[in-house]
Design a protein around this motif. Sequence first.
Motif, PDB file in Angstrom:
ATOM      1  N   UNK A  55      -0.985  -3.303 -13.382  1.00 13.17           N
ATOM      2  CA  UNK A  55       0.514  -2.694 -13.181  1.00 13.17           C
ATOM      3  C   UNK A  55       0.554  -1.113 -13.742  1.00 13.17           C
ATOM      4  N   UNK A  56       0.556  -1.674 -15.004  1.00 11.73           N
ATOM      5  CA  UNK A  56       1.476  -0.793 -16.391  1.00 11.73           C
ATOM      6  C   UNK A  56       0.331   1.078 -16.454  1.00 11.73           C
ATOM      7  N   UNK A  57      -0.833   0.522 -15.917  1.00 17.28           N
ATOM      8  CA  UNK A  57      -1.700   1.680 -15.744  1.00 17.28           C
ATOM      9  C   UNK A  57      -1.722   2.595 -14.826  1.00 17.28           C
ATOM     10  N   UNK A  58      -1.432   1.981 -12.995  1.00 14.81           N
ATOM     11  CA  UNK A  58      -0.914   1.597 -12.502  1.00 14.81           C
ATOM     12  C   UNK A  58       0.455   3.152 -12.029  1.00 14.81           C
ATOM     13  N   UNK A  59       1.581   2.294 -12.794  1.00  8.32           N
ATOM     14  CA  UNK A  59       2.388   3.464 -13.252  1.00  8.32           C
ATOM     15  C   UNK A  59       2.456   4.742 -13.924  1.00  8.32           C
ATOM     16  N   UNK A  60       1.593   4.613 -14.966  1.00  5.08           N
ATOM     17  CA  UNK A  60       1.325   5.666 -15.797  1.00  5.08           C
ATOM     18  C   UNK A  60       0.860   6.894 -15.250  1.00  5.08           C
ATOM     19  N   UNK A  61       0.591   6.766 -14.068  1.00  2.08           N
ATOM     20  CA  UNK A  61      -0.643   6.984 -13.353  1.00  2.08           C
ATOM     21  C   UNK A  61       0.360   8.057 -12.580  1.00  2.08           C
ATOM     22  N   UNK A  62       1.352   6.761 -11.578  1.00  4.80           N
ATOM     23  CA  UNK A  62       2.012   7.419 -10.802  1.00  4.80           C
ATOM     24  C   UNK A  62       2.746   8.817 -11.085  1.00  4.80           C
ATOM     25  N   UNK A  63       3.595   8.095 -12.780  1.00  2.00           N
ATOM     26  CA  UNK A  63       4.076   9.440 -13.761  1.00  2.00           C
ATOM     27  C   UNK A  63       4.359  10.498 -13.966  1.00  2.00           C
ATOM     28  N   UNK A  64       2.863  10.571 -13.935  1.00  2.54           N
ATOM     29  CA  UNK A  64       2.295  11.682 -13.875  1.00  2.54           C
ATOM     30  C   UNK A  64       1.658  12.943 -12.774  1.00  2.54           C
ATOM     31  N   UNK A  65       2.242  12.169 -12.301  1.00  6.14           N
ATOM     32  CA  UNK A  65       1.993  12.806 -10.489  1.00  6.14           C
ATOM     33  C   UNK A  65       2.882  13.747 -10.108  1.00  6.14           C
ATOM     34  N   UNK A  66       2.669  14.872  -9.421  1.00  5.83           N
ATOM     35  CA  UNK A  66       4.066  15.485  -9.292  1.00  5.83           C
ATOM     36  C   UNK A  66       4.227  15.098  -7.440  1.00  5.83           C
ATOM     37  N   UNK A 255      -1.026  12.506   9.806  1.00  9.05           N
ATOM     38  CA  UNK A 255      -1.338  13.601   8.724  1.00  9.05           C
ATOM     39  C   UNK A 255      -1.220  12.906   7.059  1.00  9.05           C
ATOM     40  N   UNK A 256      -1.461  13.121   6.343  1.00  5.99           N
ATOM     41  CA  UNK A 256      -0.876  12.862   4.788  1.00  5.99           C
ATOM     42  C   UNK A 256      -0.279  11.353   5.185  1.00  5.99           C
ATOM     43  N   UNK A 257      -0.826  10.686   5.245  1.00  8.81           N
ATOM     44  CA  UNK A 257      -0.162   9.332   6.000  1.00  8.81           C
ATOM     45  C   UNK A 257      -0.449   8.173   4.585  1.00  8.81           C
ATOM     46  N   UNK A 258      -1.504   8.513   3.658  1.00  7.49           N
ATOM     47  CA  UNK A 258      -1.946   7.668   2.404  1.00  7.49           C
ATOM     48  C   UNK A 258      -0.352   8.666   1.083  1.00  7.49           C
ATOM     49  N   UNK A 259       0.380   7.903   0.229  1.00  9.51           N
ATOM     50  CA  UNK A 259       1.368   8.619   0.004  1.00  9.51           C
ATOM     51  C   UNK A 259       0.750   8.212  -2.151  1.00  9.51           C
ATOM     52  N   UNK A 260       1.489   9.768  -2.997  1.00  6.83           N
ATOM     53  CA  UNK A 260       0.651   9.688  -3.916  1.00  6.83           C
ATOM     54  C   UNK A 260       0.372   8.179  -4.647  1.00  6.83           C
ATOM     55  N   UNK A 261       2.089   7.700  -4.917  1.00  6.10           N
ATOM     56  CA  UNK A 261       1.853   6.461  -5.464  1.00  6.10           C
ATOM     57  C   UNK A 261       0.879   5.498  -4.810  1.00  6.10           C
ATOM     58  N   UNK A 262       0.538   5.661  -4.307  1.00  2.00           N
ATOM     59  CA  UNK A 262      -0.352   3.901  -3.642  1.00  2.00           C
ATOM     60  C   UNK A 262      -1.798   4.853  -4.311  1.00  2.00           C
ATOM     61  N   UNK A 263      -1.683   5.463  -3.690  1.00  4.45           N
ATOM     62  CA  UNK A 263      -3.342   6.188  -3.852  1.00  4.45           C
ATOM     63  C   UNK A 263      -3.735   6.315  -5.772  1.00  4.45           C
ATOM     64  N   UNK A 264      -2.336   6.642  -6.592  1.00 10.43           N
ATOM     65  CA  UNK A 264      -2.600   6.411  -8.114  1.00 10.43           C
ATOM     66  C   UNK A 264      -3.123   4.700  -8.694  1.00 10.43           C
ATOM     67  N   UNK A 265      -1.973   3.339  -8.106  1.00 10.41           N
ATOM     68  CA  UNK A 265      -2.588   2.344  -7.659  1.00 10.41           C
ATOM     69  C   UNK A 265      -3.478   1.105  -7.255  1.00 10.41           C
ATOM     70  N   UNK A 266      -3.970   2.123  -6.186  1.00  9.16           N
ATOM     71  CA  UNK A 266      -5.665   1.386  -5.581  1.00  9.16           C
ATOM     72  C   UNK A 266      -6.364   2.428  -6.467  1.00  9.16           C
ATOM     73  N   UNK A 267      -6.783   3.691  -6.668  1.00  6.41           N
ATOM     74  CA  UNK A 267      -7.632   4.179  -8.322  1.00  6.41           C
ATOM     75  C   UNK A 267      -7.694   3.111  -9.029  1.00  6.41           C
ATOM     76  N   UNK A 268      -6.242   2.690  -9.709  1.00  2.00           N
ATOM     77  CA  UNK A 268      -6.759   1.989 -10.902  1.00  2.00           C
ATOM     78  C   UNK A 268      -7.442   0.224 -10.501  1.00  2.00           C
TER      79      UNK A 268
END
Length: 365
Positions: A55-66, A255-268
């Motif tokens: 969760x911490x890794x995911x939130x860091x990645x969320x912070x780094x994304x535009x 279009x664009x139906x997966x948000x940036x924050x969800x993407x970050x969490x799922x990558x982790x």
Amino acid sequence: MTTELPVSGRAAPATDPAGVRGAVRQVPAYPFTPIDVPHKLDQNENAYDFPADLKRLATERMLARPWNRYPDLHAETLADRIAAFENWDPAGVVLTPGSNVLIKLLTELGGIGQTVLTVSPTFSVYTLEAQMLGATLVQVPLNPDFSLPVEGLRAALRDNPPGVLYITQPHAPTGFVDPEAAVRELVEAAEGWVVVLDEAYHQYSGTDFRDLVQAGTNRLSLRTFSKAWGLAGIRLGYALTSPLLAGHLRKLVPAFNIGTLAEAALEVALEHPGYVRERAQEVRRERERILAALQDHPLWTVLPSQANFYLIRTPDAEAAYRHLLAHGIVVRRQDRLPLLEGCLRVAVGTPAENDALIAAARAFR
Ligand SMILES: *Cc1c(COP(=O)(O)O)cnc(C)c1O
């Protein structure tokens, strides 16, 4: 600062506007009422949150994304990661916020004005979407032992114009897994149909129909991060299918139906999938422990299951439900469904929660 209550000048309309289609008016709202008790065993969720370090890794990645930029049009980056994880052609991966959305889109793709074929009882989203979107809904009763009614389904495939066939393995709400030969026979009989294998719970059964899906362009495996991955709150589901079917399905995905924050969490999550297997193993152990602990219950019968939930058959579902609620445990009533008279559906919880369930069950008389 004073807060004034809003003044409502409009009375609630007494009748539905004529613009609301009859099919939408007639379908009941998805039947779910949240109940706040210590042990939440009513939604087949993972008993454990996403691991804290991830969760911490995911939130860091969320912070780094535009956050001001749109995400990928069709979550292509994440689709590539899922394709690598599942050993699947990325052109055949389609993502939506939860696999429930894919069920709606599949109904749009092959159900509207055509046939949606499933068993009974079945996952309510298939039937609700079919009814709302004006598909002809055909349901064949499961066999009394919960196995697939292969002959009845084959007849329904012959007797109805094609559309979408749903096969759920493990089945919901029974947790039953059919012999692979039965599933194969049905899938092969459904030439011309869109065949959906809903594998929402496959990590708990150890089943995997990717080979069968791979062998025909009309076939699709539906998977989700909501159960074994413990990410129901993030909302992500996906289809593994042929590039052909994925191409048509993608036209229906907003279009664009997966948000940036969800993407970050799922990558982790996809970079650290080890926890999923460990937890699924615990669920299997706990499931068997509960079954054994309650096998001598004088009134209740725990039915075997291959998922992270199980049915308890009781002489009086209302009384059993209220008894568990009084012990701080909320479960799901299924007793109005065909074949499931007196049944409650219970998610496998943490060992402590399962202990509470076992103790409450034993205290019932
Ligand atoms: C829980 C569940 C899903 C997953 O739904 P999401 O929208 O991905 O959370 C899909 N199919 C079945 C049968 C389920 O029980």
